[in-house]
Design a protein around this motif. Structure first.
Motif, PDB file in Angstrom:
ATOM      1  N   TYR A 256       0.831  -1.204   0.000  1.00 14.69           N
ATOM      2  CA  TYR A 256       0.000   0.000   0.000  1.00 14.69           C
ATOM      3  C   TYR A 256       0.865   1.253   0.000  1.00 14.69           C
ATOM      4  CZ  TYR A 256      -3.790  -3.213   1.185  1.00 14.69           C
ATOM      5  OH  TYR A 256      -4.708  -4.248   1.173  1.00 14.69           O
ATOM      6  N   GLU A 257       1.890   1.281  -0.826  1.00 17.09           N
ATOM      7  CA  GLU A 257       2.826   2.394  -0.845  1.00 17.09           C
ATOM      8  C   GLU A 257       2.157   3.704  -1.247  1.00 17.09           C
ATOM      9  OE1 GLU A 257       7.211   3.560  -2.753  1.00 17.09           O
ATOM     10  OE2 GLU A 257       6.298   1.597  -3.143  1.00 17.09           O
ATOM     11  N   GLU A 258       1.331   3.691  -2.294  1.00 14.96           N
ATOM     12  CA  GLU A 258       0.673   4.920  -2.744  1.00 14.96           C
ATOM     13  C   GLU A 258      -0.281   5.451  -1.689  1.00 14.96           C
ATOM     14  OE1 GLU A 258      -1.163   4.353  -6.514  1.00 14.96           O
ATOM     15  OE2 GLU A 258       0.707   3.883  -7.560  1.00 14.96           O
ATOM     16  N   GLU A 259      -1.017   4.560  -1.033  1.00 19.95           N
ATOM     17  CA  GLU A 259      -1.959   4.983  -0.004  1.00 19.95           C
ATOM     18  C   GLU A 259      -1.236   5.625   1.172  1.00 19.95           C
ATOM     19  OE1 GLU A 259      -3.881   1.645  -2.314  1.00 19.95           O
ATOM     20  OE2 GLU A 259      -1.876   2.137  -1.560  1.00 19.95           O
ATOM     21  N   VAL A 260      -0.106   5.052   1.555  1.00 19.55           N
ATOM     22  CA  VAL A 260       0.672   5.616   2.657  1.00 19.55           C
ATOM     23  C   VAL A 260       1.201   6.993   2.284  1.00 19.55           C
ATOM     24  CG1 VAL A 260       2.784   5.353   4.030  1.00 19.55           C
ATOM     25  CG2 VAL A 260       1.288   3.379   3.646  1.00 19.55           C
ATOM     26  N   GLU A 261       1.673   7.145   1.070  1.00 20.98           N
ATOM     27  CA  GLU A 261       2.181   8.447   0.626  1.00 20.98           C
ATOM     28  C   GLU A 261       1.083   9.509   0.696  1.00 20.98           C
ATOM     29  OE1 GLU A 261       3.815   8.027  -3.243  1.00 20.98           O
ATOM     30  OE2 GLU A 261       5.598   6.927  -2.584  1.00 20.98           O
ATOM     31  N   GLU A 262      -0.129   9.158   0.291  1.00 18.78           N
ATOM     32  CA  GLU A 262      -1.228  10.125   0.313  1.00 18.78           C
ATOM     33  C   GLU A 262      -1.609  10.491   1.745  1.00 18.78           C
ATOM     34  OE1 GLU A 262      -5.727  10.731  -1.585  1.00 18.78           O
ATOM     35  OE2 GLU A 262      -4.535   8.933  -2.062  1.00 18.78           O
ATOM     36  N   ILE A 263      -1.645   9.507   2.616  1.00 19.61           N
ATOM     37  CA  ILE A 263      -1.986   9.776   4.016  1.00 19.61           C
ATOM     38  C   ILE A 263      -0.912  10.647   4.663  1.00 19.61           C
ATOM     39  CG2 ILE A 263      -2.310   8.708   6.285  1.00 19.61           C
ATOM     40  CD1 ILE A 263      -3.491   6.261   4.775  1.00 19.61           C
ATOM     41  N   ARG A 264       0.350  10.354   4.378  1.00 17.92           N
ATOM     42  CA  ARG A 264       1.437  11.152   4.939  1.00 17.92           C
ATOM     43  C   ARG A 264       1.438  12.570   4.392  1.00 17.92           C
ATOM     44  NH1 ARG A 264       6.400   6.640   4.890  1.00 17.92           N
ATOM     45  NH2 ARG A 264       6.088   5.932   7.046  1.00 17.92           N
ATOM     46  N   ALA A 265       1.078  12.729   3.144  1.00 14.49           N
ATOM     47  CA  ALA A 265       1.012  14.068   2.558  1.00 14.49           C
ATOM     48  C   ALA A 265      -0.049  14.905   3.270  1.00 14.49           C
ATOM     49  CB  ALA A 265       0.711  13.976   1.065  1.00 14.49           C
ATOM     50  N   ALA A 266      -1.163  14.273   3.609  1.00 14.51           N
ATOM     51  CA  ALA A 266      -2.210  14.985   4.343  1.00 14.51           C
ATOM     52  C   ALA A 266      -1.737  15.372   5.740  1.00 14.51           C
ATOM     53  CB  ALA A 266      -3.467  14.124   4.422  1.00 14.51           C
ATOM     54  N   TRP A 267      -0.925  14.518   6.358  1.00 14.42           N
ATOM     55  CA  TRP A 267      -0.413  14.821   7.689  1.00 14.42           C
ATOM     56  C   TRP A 267       0.562  15.991   7.655  1.00 14.42           C
ATOM     57  CZ3 TRP A 267      -1.323  15.010  12.476  1.00 14.42           C
ATOM     58  CH2 TRP A 267      -0.305  15.143  13.425  1.00 14.42           C
ATOM     59  N   GLU A 268       1.285  16.159   6.580  1.00 15.51           N
ATOM     60  CA  GLU A 268       2.200  17.296   6.473  1.00 15.51           C
ATOM     61  C   GLU A 268       1.443  18.610   6.603  1.00 15.51           C
ATOM     62  OE1 GLU A 268       4.414  16.965   2.891  1.00 15.51           O
ATOM     63  OE2 GLU A 268       5.573  15.205   3.546  1.00 15.51           O
ATOM     64  N   ASP A 269       0.178  18.616   6.168  1.00 13.30           N
ATOM     65  CA  ASP A 269      -0.679  19.796   6.317  1.00 13.30           C
ATOM     66  C   ASP A 269      -1.498  19.742   7.602  1.00 13.30           C
ATOM     67  OD1 ASP A 269       0.171  20.765   3.842  1.00 13.30           O
ATOM     68  OD2 ASP A 269      -1.385  19.652   2.761  1.00 13.30           O
ATOM     69  N   ARG A 270      -1.246  18.688   8.416  1.00  9.08           N
ATOM     70  CA  ARG A 270      -1.996  18.466   9.659  1.00  9.08           C
ATOM     71  C   ARG A 270      -3.505  18.418   9.395  1.00  9.08           C
ATOM     72  NH1 ARG A 270       2.623  17.474  10.364  1.00  9.08           N
ATOM     73  NH2 ARG A 270       3.859  17.873  12.254  1.00  9.08           N
ATOM     74  N   ASP A 271      -3.859  17.839   8.252  1.00  5.25           N
ATOM     75  CA  ASP A 271      -5.259  17.730   7.847  1.00  5.25           C
ATOM     76  C   ASP A 271      -5.739  16.319   8.176  1.00  5.25           C
ATOM     77  OD1 ASP A 271      -7.735  17.653   6.627  1.00  5.25           O
ATOM     78  OD2 ASP A 271      -7.070  18.737   4.831  1.00  5.25           O
ATOM     79  N   MET A 275      -6.515  12.892   5.933  1.00  4.85           N
ATOM     80  CA  MET A 275      -5.852  11.626   6.218  1.00  4.85           C
ATOM     81  C   MET A 275      -6.867  10.490   6.243  1.00  4.85           C
ATOM     82  SD  MET A 275      -3.211  12.691   9.275  1.00  4.85           S
ATOM     83  CE  MET A 275      -2.509  11.043   9.465  1.00  4.85           C
ATOM     84  N   ALA A 276      -7.956  10.706   6.965  1.00  9.96           N
ATOM     85  CA  ALA A 276      -8.995   9.676   7.056  1.00  9.96           C
ATOM     86  C   ALA A 276      -9.594   9.393   5.683  1.00  9.96           C
ATOM     87  CB  ALA A 276     -10.075  10.111   8.041  1.00  9.96           C
TER      88      ALA A 276
END
Length: 335
Positions: A256-271, A275-276
């Protein structure tokens, strides 16, 4: 069908005081859970909490999920294991895990250096303390000697479990520990990592069947399955994207590499909402047991059926009501 053997993981942040945690542990004993456990990050110091739980329960096993060797000296962890063995009348298992750089450095003020070596040496020192003999250890991290535990030492020392994700740490658990506590694995990922545990056991000339394997599976049951998934989604996404690098790395390695990248990108914005939203149903359903009571039980049974698993640690998620917790407890036991 007989319910799988389950441990219950208490979520400290859901409880305002120790009495409330003890009440939940007593309920777990009434439901027939094998062990009760809770984690330690920046909330309760779990040793006194588990002591209170020990005094208010009779038979349920007690453990921790988990104590970091960056938080206490290894000799103190040995003292803790022996003291808890005493107050629980032999019901205690010591859980160890390296935790994360953020907790080690920003909370405990320690450099997150050589975590595997530190964990290995901590297990060694704990074993020495539990013999009651003078500790004599000349390691790369710890240099100790000349003093011994002043108290009763049981004939059978407390078991030591290791929480681990990566192949090398899991191999270490198989070689030196008494049990392995994985988290956020798919059943397929768990089966694959089990090979590392068996390899470690073989290197240590040990029988893999004697190691207690108890994967922690986040669970949430509700009569409306979509409601349960909605509650669980935020915490699972946070664990993957924000809670140190290791959970996310492990999930990525499981496909699930792509999914993790997207979730982490959202966390960079503290969104956290983003993330959910970035956590797909497929991934949520692969690593957690959420939905109706029947869906939760089926998923827990899937994890219990993995060859080598001895128990499933049923972990609640943030935001569950007490009614939903008890519905989840009902779902995974014969109550």
């Amino acid at each position: 069908m007989t319910a799988p053997t389950c441990d219950l993981v208490l979520l400290g942040r859901d409880h305002d005081d120790v009495d409330s945690l003890a009440d939940q542990a007593q309920l777990a004993e009434e439901y027939g859970f094998s062990h009760v456990t809770m984690g330690e990050t920046t909330g309760h110091n779990i040793v006194p909490v588990l002591t209170v739980i020990a005094e208010r329960t009779d038979e349920i096993g007690i453990t921790d999920d988990v104590i970091s060797p960056y938080s206490r000296a290894p000799t103190v962890l040995g003292q803790t294991a022996l003291t808890m063995d005493d107050v629980t009348d032999g019901r205690f298992r010591l859980g160890l895990g390296t935790s994360s750089p953020a907790i080690a450095e920003r909370w405990h003020g320690q450099s997150f250096d050589r975590p595997l070596r530190r964990l290995r040496e901590t297990i060694d020192v704990v074993r020495q303390v539990c013999t009651g003999d003078s500790v004599d250890y000349d390691g790369e991290i710890y240099d100790l000697g000349g003093m011994a535990f002043e108290g009763r030492v049981p004939d059978e020392p407390p078991a030591v479990d290791v929480a681990a994700l990566g192949p090398k740490t899991v191999e270490l658990a198989g070689r030196f520990a008494d049990g392995w506590v994985p988290q956020l694995f798919t059943t397929e990922g768990l089966e694959e990592r089990m090979e590392d545990l068996r390899r470690g056991a073989e290197l240590g000339d040990r029988d893999p069947a004697e190691l207690r394997v108890s994967p922690l599976v986040r669970c949430c049951a509700a009569e409306d399955g979509d409601t349960a998934r909605s509650i669980a989604r935020g915490m699972i996404a946070f664990l993957i994207g924000a809670y140190g690098p290791f959970y996310g790395d492990s999930i990525a390695e499981q496909g699930y590499e792509e999914e993790v990248e997207e979730i982490r990108a959202a966390w960079e914005d503290r969104d956290t909402a983003a993330m959910a939203a970035a956590l797909p149903d497929e991934l949520l359903d692969a690593v957690a047991a959420t939905g109706t009571p029947e869906e939760v039980r089926d998923k827990v049974e899937d994890f219990a059926a993995v060859d080598g698993v001895d128990a499933v640690r049923v972990g609640f998620v943030s935001g569950m009501s007490q009614e939903q917790k008890e519905l989840t407890m009902d779902a995974v036991t014969d109550s």
